[in-house]
Scaffold this motif. Structure first.
Motif, PDB file in Angstrom:
ATOM      1  N   ALA A   3     -53.986  18.331  25.893  1.00 41.99           N
ATOM      2  CA  ALA A   3     -53.463  18.209  24.533  1.00 41.99           C
ATOM      3  C   ALA A   3     -54.375  17.322  23.704  1.00 41.99           C
ATOM      4  O   ALA A   3     -54.842  16.274  24.159  1.00 41.99           O
ATOM      5  CB  ALA A   3     -52.058  17.629  24.564  1.00 41.99           C
ATOM      6  N   ASN A   5     -54.439  14.966  20.574  1.00 43.34           N
ATOM      7  CA  ASN A   5     -53.479  14.220  19.765  1.00 43.34           C
ATOM      8  C   ASN A   5     -53.932  14.139  18.317  1.00 43.34           C
ATOM      9  O   ASN A   5     -55.086  13.803  18.033  1.00 43.34           O
ATOM     10  CB  ASN A   5     -53.300  12.804  20.323  1.00 43.34           C
ATOM     11  CG  ASN A   5     -52.523  12.788  21.619  1.00 43.34           C
ATOM     12  OD1 ASN A   5     -51.577  13.567  21.779  1.00 43.34           O
ATOM     13  ND2 ASN A   5     -52.912  11.924  22.535  1.00 43.34           N
ATOM     14  N   ARG A  23     -47.566  22.703  15.730  1.00 43.90           N
ATOM     15  CA  ARG A  23     -46.596  23.145  16.736  1.00 43.90           C
ATOM     16  C   ARG A  23     -46.969  24.496  17.328  1.00 43.90           C
ATOM     17  O   ARG A  23     -46.642  24.794  18.483  1.00 43.90           O
ATOM     18  CB  ARG A  23     -45.196  23.219  16.109  1.00 43.90           C
ATOM     19  CG  ARG A  23     -44.562  21.874  15.812  1.00 43.90           C
ATOM     20  CD  ARG A  23     -43.291  22.024  14.990  1.00 43.90           C
ATOM     21  NE  ARG A  23     -42.581  20.747  14.851  1.00 43.90           N
ATOM     22  CZ  ARG A  23     -41.577  20.558  14.006  1.00 43.90           C
ATOM     23  NH1 ARG A  23     -41.177  21.547  13.210  1.00 43.90           N
ATOM     24  NH2 ARG A  23     -40.989  19.377  13.939  1.00 43.90           N
ATOM     25  N   HIS A  29     -51.212  18.478  19.550  1.00 36.33           N
ATOM     26  CA  HIS A  29     -49.972  17.704  19.666  1.00 36.33           C
ATOM     27  C   HIS A  29     -49.896  16.694  18.538  1.00 36.33           C
ATOM     28  O   HIS A  29     -50.836  15.918  18.313  1.00 36.33           O
ATOM     29  CB  HIS A  29     -49.935  16.975  21.009  1.00 36.33           C
ATOM     30  CG  HIS A  29     -48.773  16.030  21.138  1.00 36.33           C
ATOM     31  ND1 HIS A  29     -48.906  14.647  21.061  1.00 36.33           N
ATOM     32  CD2 HIS A  29     -47.451  16.265  21.323  1.00 36.33           C
ATOM     33  CE1 HIS A  29     -47.721  14.091  21.194  1.00 36.33           C
ATOM     34  NE2 HIS A  29     -46.824  15.036  21.361  1.00 36.33           N
ATOM     35  N   HIS A  31     -49.090  13.447  17.284  1.00 38.63           N
ATOM     36  CA  HIS A  31     -48.857  12.138  17.906  1.00 38.63           C
ATOM     37  C   HIS A  31     -48.286  11.130  16.912  1.00 38.63           C
ATOM     38  O   HIS A  31     -47.525  10.244  17.299  1.00 38.63           O
ATOM     39  CB  HIS A  31     -50.174  11.611  18.481  1.00 38.63           C
ATOM     40  CG  HIS A  31     -50.043  10.319  19.216  1.00 38.63           C
ATOM     41  ND1 HIS A  31     -49.633  10.247  20.533  1.00 38.63           N
ATOM     42  CD2 HIS A  31     -50.264   9.029  18.821  1.00 38.63           C
ATOM     43  CE1 HIS A  31     -49.611   8.982  20.914  1.00 38.63           C
ATOM     44  NE2 HIS A  31     -49.987   8.226  19.893  1.00 38.63           N
ATOM     45  N   TYR A  48     -39.652  14.449  14.037  1.00 40.61           N
ATOM     46  CA  TYR A  48     -40.764  15.140  14.690  1.00 40.61           C
ATOM     47  C   TYR A  48     -41.000  14.667  16.122  1.00 40.61           C
ATOM     48  O   TYR A  48     -41.760  15.289  16.868  1.00 40.61           O
ATOM     49  CB  TYR A  48     -42.061  14.932  13.896  1.00 40.61           C
ATOM     50  CG  TYR A  48     -42.031  15.434  12.473  1.00 40.61           C
ATOM     51  CD1 TYR A  48     -41.218  16.498  12.085  1.00 40.61           C
ATOM     52  CD2 TYR A  48     -42.826  14.830  11.499  1.00 40.61           C
ATOM     53  CE1 TYR A  48     -41.195  16.951  10.772  1.00 40.61           C
ATOM     54  CE2 TYR A  48     -42.825  15.278  10.184  1.00 40.61           C
ATOM     55  CZ  TYR A  48     -41.999  16.328   9.820  1.00 40.61           C
ATOM     56  OH  TYR A  48     -41.983  16.775   8.521  1.00 40.61           O
ATOM     57  N   CYS A  50     -42.484  11.713  16.967  1.00 40.82           N
ATOM     58  CA  CYS A  50     -43.832  11.141  17.031  1.00 40.82           C
ATOM     59  C   CYS A  50     -43.816   9.702  16.534  1.00 40.82           C
ATOM     60  O   CYS A  50     -42.788   9.206  16.070  1.00 40.82           O
ATOM     61  CB  CYS A  50     -44.799  11.984  16.205  1.00 40.82           C
ATOM     62  SG  CYS A  50     -44.518  11.934  14.419  1.00 40.82           S
ATOM     63  N   TYR A 299     -59.136  23.549  15.754  1.00 40.72           N
ATOM     64  CA  TYR A 299     -58.910  23.000  17.090  1.00 40.72           C
ATOM     65  C   TYR A 299     -59.682  23.784  18.147  1.00 40.72           C
ATOM     66  O   TYR A 299     -60.145  23.206  19.147  1.00 40.72           O
ATOM     67  CB  TYR A 299     -57.416  22.945  17.399  1.00 40.72           C
ATOM     68  CG  TYR A 299     -56.750  21.735  16.790  1.00 40.72           C
ATOM     69  CD1 TYR A 299     -56.469  20.606  17.548  1.00 40.72           C
ATOM     70  CD2 TYR A 299     -56.450  21.692  15.429  1.00 40.72           C
ATOM     71  CE1 TYR A 299     -55.890  19.480  16.983  1.00 40.72           C
ATOM     72  CE2 TYR A 299     -55.884  20.571  14.857  1.00 40.72           C
ATOM     73  CZ  TYR A 299     -55.603  19.475  15.623  1.00 40.72           C
ATOM     74  OH  TYR A 299     -55.053  18.356  15.059  1.00 40.72           O
TER      75      TYR A 299
END
Length: 340
Positions: A3, A5, A23, A29, A31, A48, A50, A299
């Motif tokens: 993942a 962050n 999501r 992810h 964070h 959320y 987080c 990403y």
């Protein structure tokens, strides 16, 4: 897949698009979020699941965070991007990446020497209709492009500006209609035509003249790099937000984007090629559905060493140069050449 962050700076209207996209993006992810409104920020962080930070500089010290999303007012973008890059983070920024070409040049210089990547959110490039237009033009099935015309008619009330006073001011928004709403349309026009060589345009204010110091309407003629002509008109004075109307005239037919549907028209033949309506029925249909794809591609670029199709600072700078040229042309009442 491990993942990655992420943290989002700014919890205004646009941030939810980033939350939902994260999501849905494999390996991403959420964070943390950052906002100057502590009560609002803490409530959203709880919703959320987080962390929350009141000061983005404190967040940048968190070594677990690898990517920072910039969703703040325009005048904050440059400083936050530079600070995040200096902290070794990758950055994904809402448009405009900077308010003018000088800011963009400073950001590009920093990005060229940074360890983290910088991506910019021109999400309309990822709409199914935009991808289909690029594919048809690349295939040359319709022959040479002769012209592009685009009309953007949205609605922004006086309250839109008075409730967020950074809007409607050159010092904090960098303009209004052109740099905030219509910049996506200008980006698509130049992307389809491989750039813009010169423009002649006019900006003005009508109903919003007493509320903002910037423009609520604009029109321009563009000399496109591929030799075609561009015709552009946009306003925030409509009574509703209409999807973009765009027509590309080629030697052998038309590509027509109307009501979020792309049509290829040749003689009596009319074929539907793609549609941008949100599949779930959620979201604003006049925006398109590209945020998730734009963030997903960024990403993927992080995960696979920069090979993915994301929009970097050099690509993002092009629309800023066009916006600046239209403003300058309106002031001088003459053609302005564009040098990227």
């Amino acid at each position: 897949m491990r993942a990655i962050n992420a943290a989002i700076i700014g919890c205004g209207a646009i941030h939810i698009c980033h939350v939902e996209a994260l999501r849905q993006t494999p390996g991403a992810h959420l964070h943390a979020i950052v906002d100057t409104d502590i009560v609002k920020g803490q409530a959203l962080a709880a919703a959320y699941g987080c962390d929350f930070y009141h000061d983005y500089r404190e967040m940048l010290q968190d070594q677990r965070i690898e990517v920072v999303h910039i969703c703040t007012p325009h005048y904050l973008h440059k400083t936050m991007i530079l600070d995040a890059l200096a902290a070794g983070k990758a950055v994904f920024s809402e448009k405009p990446v900077g308010m003018n070409s000088l800011e963009v040049a400073d950001i590009a210089e920093a990005a060229n020497h940074a360890s983290g990547m910088l991506g910019v959110c021109y999400q309309n490039r990822y709409n199914p209709t935009s991808r289909a237009i690029r594919a048809v033009l690349a295939s040359n099935v319709l022959g040479k492009m002769l012209s592009i015309k685009a009309a953007l008619t949205w609605s922004r009330s006086g309250g839109y500006y008075t409730e967020s006073p950074w809007r409607g001011r050159f010092a904090t928004e960098g303009g209004s209609l052109l740099i905030n709403q219509a910049i996506h349309t200008l980006d698509l026009m130049q992307w389809f035509a491989d750039g813009v060589d010169s423009v002649k345009g006019v900006v003005d204010s009508g109903p919003l003249a007493g509320t903002i110091e910037t423009e609520d309407s604009a029109m321009a003629t563009l000399v496109l790099h591929n030799g075609a002509r561009g015709l552009f008109w946009a306003t925030n004075n409509h009574t509703t937000d209409s999807p973009l109307l765009l027509v590309i005239h080629c030697e052998k037919g038309l590509l027509q984007l109307r009501d979020n549907t792309l049509w290829q028209i040749s003689g009596n033949e009319r074929i539907s090629l793609a549609n941008d309506n949100p599949p779930t029925g959620n979201g604003k249909n006049y925006w398109g559905i590209g945020h998730q794809k734009a963030i997903e591609h960024f990403y993927q670029a992080i995960q696979h060493g920069g090979d993915s199709d994301y929009i970097n600072i050099n690509q993002a700078a092009k629309s800023i140069h066009i916006v600046e040229a239209i403003y300058r042309s309106s002031q001088l009442r003459q053609w302005i050449n564009i040098n990227y």
